[in-house]
Write a protein that holds these residues in place. Structure first.
Motif, PDB file in Angstrom:
ATOM      1  N   UNK A  55       0.832  -1.203   0.000  1.00  0.00           N
ATOM      2  CA  UNK A  55       0.000   0.000   0.000  1.00  0.00           C
ATOM      3  C   UNK A  55       0.867   1.253   0.000  1.00  0.00           C
ATOM      4  N   UNK A  56       1.971   1.218   0.728  1.00  0.00           N
ATOM      5  CA  UNK A  56       2.839   2.394   0.806  1.00  0.00           C
ATOM      6  C   UNK A  56       3.712   2.545  -0.443  1.00  0.00           C
ATOM      7  N   UNK A  57       3.691   1.553  -1.322  1.00  0.00           N
ATOM      8  CA  UNK A  57       4.423   1.641  -2.586  1.00  0.00           C
ATOM      9  C   UNK A  57       3.516   2.022  -3.752  1.00  0.00           C
ATOM     10  N   UNK A  58       2.227   2.268  -3.491  1.00  0.00           N
ATOM     11  CA  UNK A  58       1.302   2.618  -4.559  1.00  0.00           C
ATOM     12  C   UNK A  58       1.623   3.996  -5.130  1.00  0.00           C
ATOM     13  N   UNK A  59       1.401   4.203  -6.424  1.00  0.00           N
ATOM     14  CA  UNK A  59       1.589   5.538  -6.990  1.00  0.00           C
ATOM     15  C   UNK A  59       0.579   6.520  -6.416  1.00  0.00           C
ATOM     16  N   UNK A  60       1.027   7.771  -6.265  1.00  0.00           N
ATOM     17  CA  UNK A  60       0.180   8.810  -5.684  1.00  0.00           C
ATOM     18  C   UNK A  60      -0.712   9.415  -6.763  1.00  0.00           C
ATOM     19  N   UNK A  61      -2.025   9.399  -6.531  1.00  0.00           N
ATOM     20  CA  UNK A  61      -2.982  10.032  -7.439  1.00  0.00           C
ATOM     21  C   UNK A  61      -3.202  11.490  -7.085  1.00  0.00           C
ATOM     22  N   UNK A  62      -3.151  11.797  -5.783  1.00  0.00           N
ATOM     23  CA  UNK A  62      -3.382  13.168  -5.317  1.00  0.00           C
ATOM     24  C   UNK A  62      -2.608  13.384  -4.028  1.00  0.00           C
ATOM     25  N   UNK A  63      -1.829  14.457  -3.995  1.00  0.00           N
ATOM     26  CA  UNK A  63      -1.123  14.836  -2.773  1.00  0.00           C
ATOM     27  C   UNK A  63      -2.009  15.821  -2.021  1.00  0.00           C
ATOM     28  N   UNK A  64      -2.596  15.370  -0.908  1.00  0.00           N
ATOM     29  CA  UNK A  64      -3.554  16.193  -0.171  1.00  0.00           C
ATOM     30  C   UNK A  64      -2.828  17.187   0.724  1.00  0.00           C
ATOM     31  N   UNK A  65      -1.845  16.707   1.477  1.00  0.00           N
ATOM     32  CA  UNK A  65      -0.952  17.522   2.304  1.00  0.00           C
ATOM     33  C   UNK A  65       0.418  16.847   2.232  1.00  0.00           C
ATOM     34  N   UNK A  66       1.454  17.441   2.837  1.00  0.00           N
ATOM     35  CA  UNK A  66       2.744  16.752   2.837  1.00  0.00           C
ATOM     36  C   UNK A  66       2.696  15.345   3.442  1.00  0.00           C
ATOM     37  N   UNK A  67       1.748  15.094   4.343  1.00  0.00           N
ATOM     38  CA  UNK A  67       1.666  13.791   5.013  1.00  0.00           C
ATOM     39  C   UNK A  67       0.564  12.887   4.478  1.00  0.00           C
ATOM     40  N   UNK A  68      -0.351  13.429   3.676  1.00  0.00           N
ATOM     41  CA  UNK A  68      -1.516  12.675   3.218  1.00  0.00           C
ATOM     42  C   UNK A  68      -1.535  12.571   1.703  1.00  0.00           C
ATOM     43  N   UNK A  69      -1.804  11.356   1.216  1.00  0.00           N
ATOM     44  CA  UNK A  69      -1.920  11.135  -0.216  1.00  0.00           C
ATOM     45  C   UNK A  69      -3.130  10.258  -0.490  1.00  0.00           C
ATOM     46  N   UNK A  70      -3.691  10.436  -1.668  1.00  0.00           N
ATOM     47  CA  UNK A  70      -4.732   9.518  -2.133  1.00  0.00           C
ATOM     48  C   UNK A  70      -4.115   8.606  -3.181  1.00  0.00           C
ATOM     49  N   UNK A  71      -4.223   7.312  -2.946  1.00  0.00           N
ATOM     50  CA  UNK A  71      -3.701   6.310  -3.861  1.00  0.00           C
ATOM     51  C   UNK A  71      -4.841   5.373  -4.246  1.00  0.00           C
TER      52      UNK A  71
ATOM     53  N   UNK B 288       2.268  15.838  16.350  1.00  0.00           N
ATOM     54  CA  UNK B 288       1.955  14.572  17.022  1.00  0.00           C
ATOM     55  C   UNK B 288       1.297  13.551  16.118  1.00  0.00           C
ATOM     56  N   UNK B 289       0.772  13.972  14.958  1.00  0.00           N
ATOM     57  CA  UNK B 289       0.119  13.016  14.075  1.00  0.00           C
ATOM     58  C   UNK B 289      -0.949  13.647  13.220  1.00  0.00           C
ATOM     59  N   UNK B 290      -1.945  12.843  12.843  1.00  0.00           N
ATOM     60  CA  UNK B 290      -2.956  13.215  11.862  1.00  0.00           C
ATOM     61  C   UNK B 290      -4.339  12.846  12.392  1.00  0.00           C
ATOM     62  N   UNK B 291      -5.339  13.662  12.069  1.00  0.00           N
ATOM     63  CA  UNK B 291      -6.736  13.351  12.374  1.00  0.00           C
ATOM     64  C   UNK B 291      -7.508  13.319  11.059  1.00  0.00           C
ATOM     65  N   UNK B 292      -8.210  12.222  10.825  1.00  0.00           N
ATOM     66  CA  UNK B 292      -9.014  12.045   9.615  1.00  0.00           C
ATOM     67  C   UNK B 292     -10.460  11.789  10.017  1.00  0.00           C
ATOM     68  N   UNK B 293     -11.400  12.454   9.333  1.00  0.00           N
ATOM     69  CA  UNK B 293     -12.823  12.226   9.589  1.00  0.00           C
ATOM     70  C   UNK B 293     -13.512  11.871   8.289  1.00  0.00           C
ATOM     71  N   UNK B 294     -14.230  10.756   8.317  1.00  0.00           N
ATOM     72  CA  UNK B 294     -14.952  10.251   7.148  1.00  0.00           C
ATOM     73  C   UNK B 294     -16.446  10.249   7.446  1.00  0.00           C
ATOM     74  N   UNK B 295     -17.254  10.331   6.374  1.00  0.00           N
ATOM     75  CA  UNK B 295     -18.703  10.389   6.544  1.00  0.00           C
ATOM     76  C   UNK B 295     -19.393   9.471   5.543  1.00  0.00           C
ATOM     77  N   UNK B 296     -20.447   8.833   6.020  1.00  0.00           N
ATOM     78  CA  UNK B 296     -21.351   8.055   5.165  1.00  0.00           C
ATOM     79  C   UNK B 296     -22.768   8.529   5.447  1.00  0.00           C
ATOM     80  N   UNK B 297     -23.475   8.924   4.389  1.00  0.00           N
ATOM     81  CA  UNK B 297     -24.877   9.353   4.534  1.00  0.00           C
ATOM     82  C   UNK B 297     -25.798   8.347   3.856  1.00  0.00           C
ATOM     83  N   UNK B 298     -27.033   8.300   4.330  1.00  0.00           N
ATOM     84  CA  UNK B 298     -28.025   7.428   3.696  1.00  0.00           C
ATOM     85  C   UNK B 298     -28.198   7.824   2.238  1.00  0.00           C
ATOM     86  N   UNK B 299     -28.476   6.822   1.420  1.00  0.00           N
ATOM     87  CA  UNK B 299     -28.554   7.019  -0.028  1.00  0.00           C
ATOM     88  C   UNK B 299     -29.418   5.910  -0.617  1.00  0.00           C
TER      89      UNK B 299
END
Length: 294
Positions: A5-21, A113-124
């Protein structure tokens, strides 16, 4: 699997510490921070890995699990919601649908100290195929030297749920877990009620126990990896201890035959009684993980 997973190509660099792969069919948020490395699949807001600096991977992820749309991932921390265990109807997915649907990353922050991520799922329309209720579900991960995860549900309904955490261990035959509770439902033995007399759970074979008088802190002793993992439970009713053992492991296509040897599940859960959710009282379920060197 985790290293790939950490060797996957980066599709989007969100911040210096966060990437979307992307791993096969699924997008993954990858955290590469001086204090922590981690990854979360957008499908299921599924925490795949968490590795504080200087430590081995704390979570276990199956090398056989497919990364396919609509297929549950084996390992990490599956979000079991709005039901835990088998569905009431045979055509519905076990452990609910939240782990099989795509979530949205709605917020992120980071500091030394690290990273905080918040995800959401709504009814659909997709969720209404499984369950008629409108809802908003959030999953927040505070990732650093500790891993704090909180599941929050908003709406008007009842649910059961679990944070179904797979912990990476050196050898299940040497692992013991204390602080689970005393009385339990033994799901391997026709749901009979058992009692843990000495307070220490070991895993000599298939084990699936829902503890009824759950302690707030469970402790995993792992002499093979030379560490202790503390698992703090909040807003829960139960703690689940699970390992499939050799026969069930060999029968599961998304798990290596010997996969059972290197993980143990200790889960924060609301399983034996439904949790009431109202507009005035959203539900919460929290687990906090710490690693202690032996």
């Amino acid at each position: 699997m985790i290293k790939s997973i950490f060797a996957l190509p980066v599709l989007e660099k969100i911040t210096p510490s966060l990437s979307r792969c992307r791993k096969d069919e699924l997008d993954v948020i990858v955290v590469d921070h001086p204090a922590v490395r981690a990854s979360v699949a957008l499908q299921g807001a599924h925490l795949l890995s968490w590795q504080p600096a200087g430590e081995k991977d704390v979570l276990w992820l199956s090398g056989n699990t497919p990364f396919q749309k609509g297929v549950a991932i084996r390992g990490g921390v599956p979000v079991c919601w709005p039901w835990f265990g088998p569905a009431a109807q045979p055509d519905l997915p076990a452990h609910g649908f939240a782990r099989n649907l795509p979530w949205t990353l709605i917020n992120h922050s980071e500091d030394a100290s690290g990273v905080v991520l918040t995800f959401e799922l709504r009814s659909s329309e997709d969720s209404h195929r499984y369950w008629p209720h409108d809802f908003t579900l959030t999953a927040q991960y505070k990732l650093g030297a500790t891993c704090e995860m909180t599941l929050g549900a908003h709406g008007n309904f009842t649910t059961t749920s679990a944070l179904h955490t797979y912990f990476n261990v050196g050898d299940i035959s040497t692992v013991s877990v204390s602080g689970l509770g005393d009385r339990y439902i033994d799901k391997v033995n026709n749901a009979q009620i058992g009692s843990l007399a000495d307070g220490i759970q070991t895993f000599p074979d298939r084990t699936d126990r829902v503890y009824l008088n759950a302690n707030s802190l469970s402790v995993i002793q792992d002499p093979s990896l030379g560490r202790t993992i503390e698992v703090e439970h909040r807003h829960n009713l139960n703690v689940v201890g699970w390992n499939p053992g050799p026969a069930l492991s060999a029968s599961m296509t998304d798990m290596p035959d010997d996969g059972y040897k290197t993980f143990v599940c200790v889960e924060s859960a609301v399983a034996t009684e439904p949790q009431k959710v109202t507009a005035a009282h959203p539900s919460l379920l929290t687990q906090i993980i710490r690693v202690v060197k032996n």
